[in-house]
Design an enzyme around this catalytic site. Sequence first.
Site, PDB file in Angstrom:
ATOM      1  CG  PHE A 116      -2.051   1.124   1.156  1.00 30.40           C
ATOM      2  CD1 PHE A 116      -3.154   0.824   0.226  1.00 30.40           C
ATOM      3  CD2 PHE A 116      -1.785   2.564   1.849  1.00 30.40           C
ATOM      4  CE1 PHE A 116      -4.213   1.981   0.066  1.00 30.40           C
ATOM      5  CE2 PHE A 116      -2.855   3.180   1.752  1.00 30.40           C
ATOM      6  CZ  PHE A 116      -3.878   3.069   0.885  1.00 30.40           C
ATOM      7  CG  ASP A 131      -0.507  -2.730   6.010  1.00 31.97           C
ATOM      8  OD1 ASP A 131      -1.488  -2.984   6.707  1.00 31.97           O
ATOM      9  OD2 ASP A 131      -0.171  -1.735   5.039  1.00 31.97           O
ATOM     10  CE1 TYR A 168      -9.299   3.147   6.681  1.00 32.29           C
ATOM     11  CE2 TYR A 168      -8.531   3.850   8.831  1.00 32.29           C
ATOM     12  CZ  TYR A 168      -8.224   3.894   7.361  1.00 32.29           C
ATOM     13  OH  TYR A 168      -7.176   4.212   6.977  1.00 32.29           O
ATOM     14  CE  LYS A 169      -8.176  -0.329   4.543  1.00 28.47           C
ATOM     15  NZ  LYS A 169      -8.642   0.282   3.474  1.00 28.47           N
ATOM     16  NE  ARG A 206     -10.294  -2.005  -3.076  1.00 29.82           N
ATOM     17  CZ  ARG A 206      -9.841  -1.354  -2.096  1.00 29.82           C
ATOM     18  NH1 ARG A 206      -8.478  -1.588  -2.034  1.00 29.82           N
ATOM     19  NH2 ARG A 206     -10.178  -0.587  -1.485  1.00 29.82           N
TER      20      ARG A 206
END
Lengths: 422, 422
Positions: B131, B208, B233-234, B382
């Site tokens: 990322f 990560d 938050y995912k 996605r």
Amino acid sequence: MPITDSDDLSIEFARAIDAASPLREHRERFVFADDTIYLDGNSLGRLPRRTSQRLREVIDTEWGRDLIRSWPTWIARHDDVAAALATGVLGVRPSEVTIADSTTVNLYKVINAAADLRPGRSVILIERDNFPTDLYVVQGIAKARGMSVRVVDSDIDGGLSVEQVRSALDDDVALACFCHVSYRSGAIADIEQITGVLHEAGAVAVWDLCHSAGAIRTPLAQARAEFAVGCTYKYLNSGPGAPAFLYVREDLHDQVRQPIWGWFGQREQFAMGGDYDPVEGIARFTSGTPAVLGLSAIEEGVRSITDAGIDELEQGGRLLTGYGLVLADSWLAPLGFTVASPRAASRRGSHLTLHHRQAWQICQAMIARGVVPDFRTPDRLRLGMAPLTTSFEEVWRGFDAIREIVETDEHLQFPAERARVT
Amino acid sequence: MPITDSDDLSIEFARAIDAASPLREHRERFVFADDTIYLDGNSLGRLPRRTSQRLREVIDTEWGRDLIRSWPTWIARHDDVAAALATGVLGVRPSEVTIADSTTVNLYKVINAAADLRPGRSVILIERDNFPTDLYVVQGIAKARGMSVRVVDSDIDGGLSVEQVRSALDDDVALACFCHVSYRSGAIADIEQITGVLHEAGAVAVWDLCHSAGAIRTPLAQARAEFAVGCTYKYLNSGPGAPAFLYVREDLHDQVRQPIWGWFGQREQFAMGGDYDPVEGIARFTSGTPAVLGLSAIEEGVRSITDAGIDELEQGGRLLTGYGLVLADSWLAPLGFTVASPRAASRRGSHLTLHHRQAWQICQAMIARGVVPDFRTPDRLRLGMAPLTTSFEEVWRGFDAIREIVETDEHLQFPAERARVT
């Protein structure tokens, strides 16, 4: 000034002052859930009514219903809130402030950036009564960069003077990190004069505004100070752990970087480029994803300040602390209290601190009565008077409670030793 | 496995699977405010109903009424939430995880700590499809420490293999920072095998977990990985910008420090000592005041995951993405889509990515219809399938919308060029 000269120490007098205050209508915008006497708005500010409503919308509508479709709104809000805080609270340009992270993390960023500006110098100047997290951040950075920390031996109750700073400076000082208002005494450090002395010596100024932003004017622009940070959960009434702010003087934006390179400071962030290429301007001082709930609370918190006006608030705070001094001298001095804050109005922030050798026990007795002060080591009772939310009647009742507690030895039933906080 | 073998592509089949799902009752605990088809729960998770209620209490009662008297509760919550996340989501010890800051800031901390563990080595290993914020953090640290960054040339759609990592290692690699699940392809990197290869070469592992925590098992303990970070938050459904988490293997706690020294990591914090003296244990990885609203949301978000169970969720995610593959092969391959994710269930995280040369236009057309995917450069659509909140019917409707859009050229009315995000 009628208040400090008055012999009228009745609650009716306090009520009359409240009724006449230009800040009265602004105070009514806050939640007062019960009859707590709150003398700690300088630690955690009260909840604005609008914030309660606003956060419901953010949670239930922006997050719950709109989900990621809210991101353009949230990113725009991030810029808007920072700009409102810059102009309405700090008196600097809208482009000079961003909201990010905690005060500690922001200090880490700006102190590294400040040190980068003076590569040939190896000393970081601090005051011995800086807020502890400032000291720790500076110590960590000094260790990592091979710099040393020099401590100005300021007067804890009287604050930091220009002369003390001047005598600590030499050609090796890269930067100084000082608090605008001392967390213990409430003493104001003169940003303009001290920054001037730093600049004469070629040093960079980093100001911690945690105990001043939203209560008194912060003359960063007049002083041409390079960097500042501060929190939003005290006088800015933005809630526990809301994100902090960070100021960098505009002409430095393209000269400096901060060490925590992250995707919110990246040019064309959503192009997801593989090499860090920071945006121009203040946003390069951001790192990760912003805390949206806290950010939204700051929008309302800042509005509460800007609607009242910083000049009005500074004046209101001086009246409140001046009134507190009168009550302390009249009621508490005979009971063993001494004043641990400057007496000159121009040197006082918006809290008053008193020494008493049983301060810890008195603090506990007050809380048991629903009067909330703060304790500061080793013998200090800190009494915050947030100009926007503290009334004269609240100050009267708080001081009256202290008087009663000590007169009746009520505090002696509480432990004399502070419990260890783990 | 009946789903992937089935020729039954009707919506009734999808509904029947939903009705039989052990996760159904858990899905009903979330807010579904309208008929949005949400295929982006891997970017921002849905709002748990309890979180909405809980945050009202935190705001109106804990902050609004109790004010600073809530700090003991909040500090205890900080520990409790981290422990719940450690054991229920990550499968590690409660003492090995803390909640703090953003993913970016936490990466900065743990990568510095990892580099400190290997002072004689000068290379940080990353994957080219890490990322972006991971890449930027690593680049900044490498520059500051005089280290270099070595890039493993992984396969973007297929993910990072053990062999690719092995061939990039030598005696100069201090640490590697890899993503457990790739943000573009959803490919899973094998934490156990890759960490093993790193350890054989004397390198430290930093993982990560942003795209895996809460969706699949994270075998940090089995791998004896040293460090990990991730956001909440995912898949942890804790709201936009909620604080991140950080894992450090317990035997390292007293050997390592992180660079941002702050008062929440200080021994006897409220004694306000002048010299930094970090606490023992994971709390030394904290710096400033925790974000209490976000923290409270994490408590509910983590509960939503632990009540369902990670094993159940991993299985549910595989079924969803497997179903998505069947629909992609049946409906979308003839329309110019190719699969940009691994096909093996054991290599797939909980999102599927498809290539299409008009992916950006298709993405916009979907959003206009109330179907929310994510676009990833340069040609990727996605499609996130959060196992806790995405139903088979939602997947069916989402893929059906894509099919209709492309069959009717509906997407061609949207701009082909992505607007610049400033």
